[in-house]
Design a protein around this motif. Sequence first.
Motif, PDB file in Angstrom:
ATOM      1  N   PHE A   1      20.955 103.959  32.421  1.00 36.30           N
ATOM      2  CA  PHE A   1      20.133 102.758  32.346  1.00 36.30           C
ATOM      3  C   PHE A   1      20.954 101.643  31.730  1.00 36.30           C
ATOM      4  O   PHE A   1      21.622 101.839  30.709  1.00 36.30           O
ATOM      5  CB  PHE A   1      18.880 103.007  31.503  1.00 36.30           C
TER       6      PHE A   1
ATOM      7  N   TYR B   1      16.672  99.883  36.529  1.00 31.74           N
ATOM      8  CA  TYR B   1      15.757 100.883  37.070  1.00 31.74           C
ATOM      9  C   TYR B   1      14.299 100.539  36.812  1.00 31.74           C
ATOM     10  O   TYR B   1      13.412 101.010  37.512  1.00 31.74           O
ATOM     11  CB  TYR B   1      16.102 102.248  36.468  1.00 31.74           C
TER      12      TYR B   1
ATOM     13  N   PRO C   1      10.674 100.791  27.980  1.00 31.53           N
ATOM     14  CA  PRO C   1      10.351 100.794  29.405  1.00 31.53           C
ATOM     15  C   PRO C   1       8.943 100.260  29.658  1.00 31.53           C
ATOM     16  O   PRO C   1       8.000 100.569  28.920  1.00 31.53           O
ATOM     17  CB  PRO C   1      10.442 102.276  29.785  1.00 31.53           C
TER      18      PRO C   1
ATOM     19  N   ASN D   1      21.502 109.587  35.332  1.00 33.70           N
ATOM     20  CA  ASN D   1      20.617 108.465  35.603  1.00 33.70           C
ATOM     21  C   ASN D   1      20.816 107.392  34.528  1.00 33.70           C
ATOM     22  O   ASN D   1      19.958 107.179  33.674  1.00 33.70           O
ATOM     23  CB  ASN D   1      19.157 108.936  35.619  1.00 33.70           C
TER      24      ASN D   1
ATOM     25  N   GLY E   1      15.815  95.616  33.876  1.00 37.34           N
ATOM     26  CA  GLY E   1      16.868  96.615  33.814  1.00 37.34           C
ATOM     27  C   GLY E   1      17.229  97.078  35.209  1.00 37.34           C
ATOM     28  O   GLY E   1      16.632  96.658  36.205  1.00 37.34           O
TER      29      GLY E   1
ATOM     30  N   THR F   1       9.831 106.820  33.519  1.00 39.02           N
ATOM     31  CA  THR F   1      10.950 105.946  33.883  1.00 39.02           C
ATOM     32  C   THR F   1      12.301 106.578  33.584  1.00 39.02           C
ATOM     33  O   THR F   1      13.322 106.127  34.113  1.00 39.02           O
ATOM     34  CB  THR F   1      10.843 104.596  33.166  1.00 39.02           C
TER      35      THR F   1
ATOM     36  N   THR G   1      11.785  96.105  31.105  1.00 43.07           N
ATOM     37  CA  THR G   1      11.619  96.478  29.704  1.00 43.07           C
ATOM     38  C   THR G   1      10.807  95.403  29.004  1.00 43.07           C
ATOM     39  O   THR G   1      10.901  94.216  29.340  1.00 43.07           O
ATOM     40  CB  THR G   1      12.970  96.642  28.991  1.00 43.07           C
TER      41      THR G   1
END
Length: 805
Positions: free
Chosen positions: A15, A37, A45, A13, A35, A403, A40
Amino acid sequence: MREYNIDARKIKNPFYPSPIHMSGCDDKGKELAVGNYFLTLDGEPFFAVCGEAHFSRMNEALWEDEIIKMKLGGVNIIAGYIFWIHHEETEGEFDWNGNKNLRRFLTLCKKNNMYVILRIGPFSHGECRNGGFPDWLFGRPFDLRCDDETYLKYTERFYKEIYRQAEGLLFKDGGPVIGVQLENEHEHASCPWELTTENSKEWLVSGREGQKHMATLKTLAQKVGFDVPLYTATAWGGACAPEQIVLPLWGGYAFRPWMFYDGKLKEHPATGEYLYGDFHCNTAPKYYNFDPEYPAEDYPYACCEMGGGMNVYYPYRFQLPMESVGAMAQVKAGSGCNFLGYYMYHGGTHPKGKKIPWLNECDVPKFSYDYQAPLGEFGQVRKSFHQLKLQHLFYQEFQKEVTATKTVLSKEAVVQQPEDVETLRYVVRVDEAGQGFLFINNYQDHVEGIEQKDFAITVQTDRGVIRVPEEGSLNLPQNGFAIWPLWFDFHGHPLKYATAQLVTKVLEGGSEYFFFVQTGNSQSEFVFEEENIILQPQNGCRIVKNKVILTGESCCTFRFTGKDGTECIICTLPEPEGLRLWQIDAEGKRRLFLSDDPILYKNGSLELEYHCGENVQIGIFPPADDVMYLGNTALKSAGTDGVFQIFESFQEAKELPFTWKDVSTVNKEGDGALKRPVVGSPLTSTKVVNGRAVLQFDPEVFADVKQLLLKVCYEGDVGYAFIEGEMFHDNFCNGAPWEIDLMPYKEQLIKHGMYLYVSPRKIGAYVDSTSSMAALHEVIKEQVARIDSIELEAIKRIEMTFPTP
């Protein structure tokens, strides 16, 4: 027993900054960025929770309290349309006063640390007249929602007016405005031109020139001064939201009254809104309501219109199941969403026009825009608010852990259909180390659900294999949903799983308190990895080696010492008590309260907003002294419930002197005889059925109250409220009580009183047009209208204080 299995091993995953390259810094250098996903904030996050609220549909006197309530609910961004017709109903005459004072609303958001996304249109929709376009645009010889030169001139002028209100309050100035939304559902949605609905039924265009027009709108917004980190657009249904220009936003509604617009549909179908998907995966299939043209892993799955409720439309009356809202939020998060957004989160009231009496779309009430939202039209706090609050507090307190996790679908989730309520719905979100959360949902719209009984779930992770539960099986109530931790680290001690939802934590006296809430009536348990861990029961639980089984019906607690020496106390509330939980962070300290009513932190003080005549019970953690003050009344502690100190007080009922007289006309015929309704007998327009009442108010009824809610229980078609012949509120009957806050009309009501009229619900009605002399008349088979009860409910506020040490 049903055994389910899910493989969540070898998770990757990564980032990285989204290719959209959107970011911005505030006046202190803190950066908000997009970002791939999640957002920020200052490099960390940021789990966004966005709630829609329309300042121009809310009572200006209550703005700050409602902003604070939204913050208490875990909302950290308010989104709101700027309806053009609300501010320039007459061409060239802009109105930013009173309930339309955007600058004051933004200033209050800044004061209370609430971010804002302005939905600047120029087309909005939002069940506003003409989708927010002023009527005078209909009389102009140019095309709308495109790059027509004259249209853009008017749009730029409107944008300039909005910017003047927001100037100095953008994120870069240290203000709350972090983004603007351009247009709405461009090339996808339209609405009626209301001045034509009685005849030619003209509709606005849905837009054209797509990407080119969206780029133009962004250029115009930037030209007038909107220099913000985020530029967004709605993307569902094929709407134009080019990802190189705007951040595409998504959503979903399970209750869709517009489907009944033409009268052809008779039964609402089940929707896919409560099925899990993987919305952050390049190889995932195209979902019915999420079909991006960009690589899904390069952009966050962000929402702005998850159904926080739904308005009652004239052709479709229903009462929203409040559980539907929390279930949808949980499904979206379980499917990879780190940016939740609700429409609506706070209901409102359409303002009256200056030239045009009604500023609503024709199929919704002329005034009420309650939307059955988590916070109602007048700030009523509903069950959906409390269920969402528990999720929001969790997502934000543990946003780094949440996250970092990626959705892994169960094999059942890949093929499940909405009508299948027997198969368990579950997914996990886990990080690359195997830590994560198990999501389970047992809610489905428009299908009769069942209790999920006798099941267990085995999760394979890189940390090891977990069976939930370790022994035996689980049950999940009908309409229930759960988020349970897997391999969660408590200061060096891995918790394999818990069958309770983690909500928040509090540091107090060198110890760290973690608060959980049980799921339904199921027995909760906590299972740690280490068999030799020393667990100490305190209240309502028993220990079996590395397992804690909760046995109490109140706040259950146990403790252990982390490997770094931190004392950890786990506190678990039964679900009903968990729904009473409020969290307030102020003056560098976090406090938790248990209360049926909101506790607001405002201007450096705590205020309890309560209903007169109710028994007030408040739990407080960390504990206060043995005395708490409500106003000038000292309350002594009534004991404890787990870690919470309890105070109780009965707030005396306020005298509410008012009278109402039923003046209904029921089957009144030419001879003046008054008869009760005759169900099933044909009626003509010479016989009338309605519900009517006249109300008078003593001035005392309004004294020392924050709000005065009128509650009308009635049966019929539409309820109308008048003062001196002028309508000020209405309601489409759906079986729920009709509520109106009377405080804004105090002086008029004291002087004139008010009048309620309920039009009848008609069955088998038609207009007889057979007369040779244009003598049309209505023929009705059945009609019902009556007012069953009228009550007043007073809401007051009182300061809460504690003795100064």
